[in-house]
Motif scaffolding. Sequence first.
Motif, PDB file in Angstrom:
ATOM      1  N   GLY A 144       0.815  -1.210   0.000  1.00  0.00           N
ATOM      2  CA  GLY A 144       0.000   0.000   0.000  1.00  0.00           C
ATOM      3  C   GLY A 144       0.845   1.253   0.000  1.00  0.00           C
ATOM      4  N   ARG A 145       1.847   1.288   0.888  1.00  0.00           N
ATOM      5  CA  ARG A 145       2.723   2.459   0.943  1.00  0.00           C
ATOM      6  C   ARG A 145       3.545   2.589  -0.336  1.00  0.00           C
ATOM      7  N   ALA A 146       4.036   1.461  -0.832  1.00  0.00           N
ATOM      8  CA  ALA A 146       4.847   1.503  -2.053  1.00  0.00           C
ATOM      9  C   ALA A 146       4.035   1.998  -3.238  1.00  0.00           C
ATOM     10  N   SER A 147       2.751   1.658  -3.283  1.00  0.00           N
ATOM     11  CA  SER A 147       1.912   2.042  -4.419  1.00  0.00           C
ATOM     12  C   SER A 147       1.573   3.524  -4.425  1.00  0.00           C
ATOM     13  N   THR A 148       1.788   4.212  -3.309  1.00  0.00           N
ATOM     14  CA  THR A 148       1.543   5.664  -3.282  1.00  0.00           C
ATOM     15  C   THR A 148       2.767   6.465  -3.719  1.00  0.00           C
ATOM     16  N   ILE A 149       3.924   5.839  -3.760  1.00  0.00           N
ATOM     17  CA  ILE A 149       5.146   6.563  -4.108  1.00  0.00           C
ATOM     18  C   ILE A 149       5.092   7.127  -5.528  1.00  0.00           C
ATOM     19  N   PRO A 150       4.559   6.395  -6.526  1.00  0.00           N
ATOM     20  CA  PRO A 150       4.470   7.010  -7.855  1.00  0.00           C
ATOM     21  C   PRO A 150       3.668   8.305  -7.862  1.00  0.00           C
ATOM     22  N   GLU A 151       2.560   8.344  -7.134  1.00  0.00           N
ATOM     23  CA  GLU A 151       1.775   9.572  -7.089  1.00  0.00           C
ATOM     24  C   GLU A 151       2.542  10.685  -6.389  1.00  0.00           C
ATOM     25  N   PRO A 368      -3.740   9.282  -5.557  1.00  0.00           N
ATOM     26  CA  PRO A 368      -2.980   8.021  -5.556  1.00  0.00           C
ATOM     27  C   PRO A 368      -3.817   6.755  -5.568  1.00  0.00           C
ATOM     28  N   ILE A 369      -5.002   6.754  -4.973  1.00  0.00           N
ATOM     29  CA  ILE A 369      -5.715   5.488  -4.786  1.00  0.00           C
ATOM     30  C   ILE A 369      -6.140   4.830  -6.097  1.00  0.00           C
ATOM     31  N   PRO A 370      -6.664   5.556  -7.107  1.00  0.00           N
ATOM     32  CA  PRO A 370      -6.949   4.871  -8.368  1.00  0.00           C
ATOM     33  C   PRO A 370      -5.721   4.171  -8.961  1.00  0.00           C
ATOM     34  N   TRP A 371      -4.540   4.785  -8.821  1.00  0.00           N
ATOM     35  CA  TRP A 371      -3.330   4.128  -9.311  1.00  0.00           C
ATOM     36  C   TRP A 371      -3.007   2.891  -8.485  1.00  0.00           C
ATOM     37  N   VAL A 372      -3.223   2.977  -7.163  1.00  0.00           N
ATOM     38  CA  VAL A 372      -3.018   1.806  -6.306  1.00  0.00           C
ATOM     39  C   VAL A 372      -3.958   0.677  -6.725  1.00  0.00           C
ATOM     40  N   LEU A 373      -5.219   1.010  -6.972  1.00  0.00           N
ATOM     41  CA  LEU A 373      -6.199  -0.003  -7.378  1.00  0.00           C
ATOM     42  C   LEU A 373      -5.874  -0.571  -8.750  1.00  0.00           C
ATOM     43  N   LEU A 374      -5.274   0.225  -9.620  1.00  0.00           N
ATOM     44  CA  LEU A 374      -4.858  -0.291 -10.931  1.00  0.00           C
ATOM     45  C   LEU A 374      -3.857  -1.419 -10.766  1.00  0.00           C
ATOM     46  N   GLY A 375      -2.910  -1.252  -9.834  1.00  0.00           N
ATOM     47  CA  GLY A 375      -1.927  -2.296  -9.600  1.00  0.00           C
ATOM     48  C   GLY A 375      -2.485  -3.481  -8.837  1.00  0.00           C
ATOM     49  N   GLU A 376      -3.494  -3.239  -7.967  1.00  0.00           N
ATOM     50  CA  GLU A 376      -3.993  -4.300  -7.105  1.00  0.00           C
ATOM     51  C   GLU A 376      -5.182  -5.062  -7.690  1.00  0.00           C
ATOM     52  N   MET A 377      -6.105  -4.368  -8.342  1.00  0.00           N
ATOM     53  CA  MET A 377      -7.383  -4.978  -8.702  1.00  0.00           C
ATOM     54  C   MET A 377      -7.442  -5.543 -10.115  1.00  0.00           C
ATOM     55  N   VAL A 378      -6.618  -5.045 -11.044  1.00  0.00           N
ATOM     56  CA  VAL A 378      -6.665  -5.582 -12.410  1.00  0.00           C
ATOM     57  C   VAL A 378      -6.076  -6.987 -12.389  1.00  0.00           C
ATOM     58  N   PRO A 379      -6.847  -8.018 -12.740  1.00  0.00           N
ATOM     59  CA  PRO A 379      -6.392  -9.400 -12.607  1.00  0.00           C
ATOM     60  C   PRO A 379      -5.191  -9.707 -13.508  1.00  0.00           C
ATOM     61  N   THR A 380      -4.332 -10.588 -13.042  1.00  0.00           N
ATOM     62  CA  THR A 380      -3.133 -10.953 -13.790  1.00  0.00           C
ATOM     63  C   THR A 380      -3.433 -11.522 -15.172  1.00  0.00           C
ATOM     64  N   PRO A 381      -4.475 -12.361 -15.376  1.00  0.00           N
ATOM     65  CA  PRO A 381      -4.749 -12.880 -16.720  1.00  0.00           C
ATOM     66  C   PRO A 381      -5.042 -11.802 -17.753  1.00  0.00           C
ATOM     67  N   VAL A 382      -5.428 -10.583 -17.305  1.00  0.00           N
ATOM     68  CA  VAL A 382      -5.693  -9.489 -18.247  1.00  0.00           C
ATOM     69  C   VAL A 382      -4.917  -8.242 -17.826  1.00  0.00           C
ATOM     70  N   ARG A 383      -3.793  -8.426 -17.146  1.00  0.00           N
ATOM     71  CA  ARG A 383      -3.068  -7.304 -16.549  1.00  0.00           C
ATOM     72  C   ARG A 383      -2.665  -6.264 -17.599  1.00  0.00           C
ATOM     73  N   SER A 384      -2.007  -6.692 -18.668  1.00  0.00           N
ATOM     74  CA  SER A 384      -1.528  -5.740 -19.674  1.00  0.00           C
ATOM     75  C   SER A 384      -2.684  -5.126 -20.458  1.00  0.00           C
ATOM     76  N   LEU A 385      -3.612  -5.955 -20.911  1.00  0.00           N
ATOM     77  CA  LEU A 385      -4.747  -5.450 -21.679  1.00  0.00           C
ATOM     78  C   LEU A 385      -5.631  -4.555 -20.824  1.00  0.00           C
TER      79      LEU A 385
END
Length: 583
Positions: A144-151, A368-385
């Motif tokens: 969680g903390r690491a995912s806020t660093i980009p923002e 920051p939170i939408p970016w955090v959710l992008l990394g956390e919630m987008v499933p791996t089988p469709v991560r790039s797409l």
Amino acid sequence: MSVKTIRAGDYPVTIKQIFFLLTVSSGFLLFGSMNGWTAVLPGLQKDHTHFTITEDEVAWLVSITSVVMIVFSLVAGALTEWLGPRRLLLLTLLLDAGSWLLIAFTPYKSLLYVGRVGMAVAVSFVVILVQPMIAEMSSTEIRGRASTIPEINGALGVLVAFLLATFTPWYLATALCSIIPITLLIPTFFVPESPYWLVRRGRLDEARTSLSTLMGPEGDVELELSILTRTYSNNTQTSYSTQFVELRKGRNLKPVLLVLSLFVLRELGGRSALFMYSVYIFQQAGVNLDPFVCTVLVGVSRLVFTCMSAFSLDRLGRRPVLLVTTGVCGVCQIIAGVFLYLEITGASWVPLVALLVYMGSYGLGLGPIPWVLLGEMVPTPVRSLGASIINFSNYVALFTISYAFLKIMSAVGLGITVTVLGLITSSAGVVAWLWVPETRGASLQQLERTFSSINKKDHLHTVTVHENDKKTSITLSNNTSQTSLNTTSHLASKTPSQSSLNTTSHLTSKTPSQSSLNTTSHLTSKTPSQSSLNTTSHLTSKTTSQSSLNTTSHLTLDNTSHSSLNTTSILSSKSTSQSSFTN
């Protein structure tokens, strides 16, 4: 007795891991500086040394980046899967540095657009790469903390660009921005490739090396690799056609659409317009302070509160922070819009204060939170797409608002414009309240199951360990959509003379045609060279046409230092380390 939960991503936090995360997240400095560079445009308009810039050209210089990012956001995912996240990040840094220098030293107006296009291509790749890389490289403890660093870095990039635009000529400010990507090239060379990407590509030896670098000497590399291999070896993402098929499944489509809606509503709420046109806004608002000073205050406010978000998301959770900050942002925009519309004498400070509070609240959660959710919630089988589609939609909204903002402001007035933007921002809070789940403390594998129709209480590849001096109990929760249990346990004796192990595995079926399997195992050391394993299995039918089976088996294991139990279908036992089983 202590309790510990082991999941994919549960490994020690090391100095190297923190260094890698800081390096990767610094890519968002490119994003922030690109957006903040627009603060030099008033100075560029006044400089007639080489060319003259009209207001319409200003709008295009601001919005052309979003046009380019609309296109390249769809390409970025495929390139990521082809080249690998780390290699593409290196190429991105080179492209960005060249684009800054081109703009700074060009004698031709047309090359301003070329440089902005190159910059936008680079940033298109950065926003696709950074958050998934951070989610995959960081331990669950600090994700969680690491995912806020980009923002934070994005806010810092905006502030740096604002300061350079305030105190230096536009061309010098532009040239100095090239230092950011040039400096990042060196540490990025030392960043290991994403172990998730390597596993998906079938490069297990390289994935083992990457995990070893990330986890350090105290991490169980083989256990982590076995979990990733079991989860993702059949979910390769090398083909976009495969990902399109996976995206049609509700469990993958729902989280992608949810994260997409947060990004789009945030953009249509005018967050980029308020940043990129801040000088023009404060000029028209009639604030007594210098517009450039107000712009710098906006950048400082956003940066400070974005830093605070790094300490709040893992303590308070993503969902409550998102709800509160989105509501505050919407209210502040509406207050600012009303005062700007009414033009109350002596109250010009109210819009300034309201926008500063908006920026602070935005930095704390809505940013920051939408970016955090992008990394956390987008499933791996469709991560790039999924990331590509989200960013594509985000940039369509960004282009729409950034290109039309000045025209709308001229047509209906700044007050009405900001008020409407506040209402749109508030609608993002409604979406979050209705559908956004809490993601704090959950592994990526658990989050991928959140939108599945299977039991949300079950967790994939989760090991709960209760420890005392002589007894250890391990609970394994596995995929509940199958009737077979496939589990690998790596167990080590803590003393050469005796050990005690109590293992409970639970598998629950959700459909009438599937069944429930409960297995309880108890391992007690009898002598230094011999131990006894007692297993009780219970199979309960979920349909009236099936029957109930109770089975008790006693196994003797001759190995005190290490054993591995692999149970598949109903129950099958296999030794992996010179172990003998007696049934």
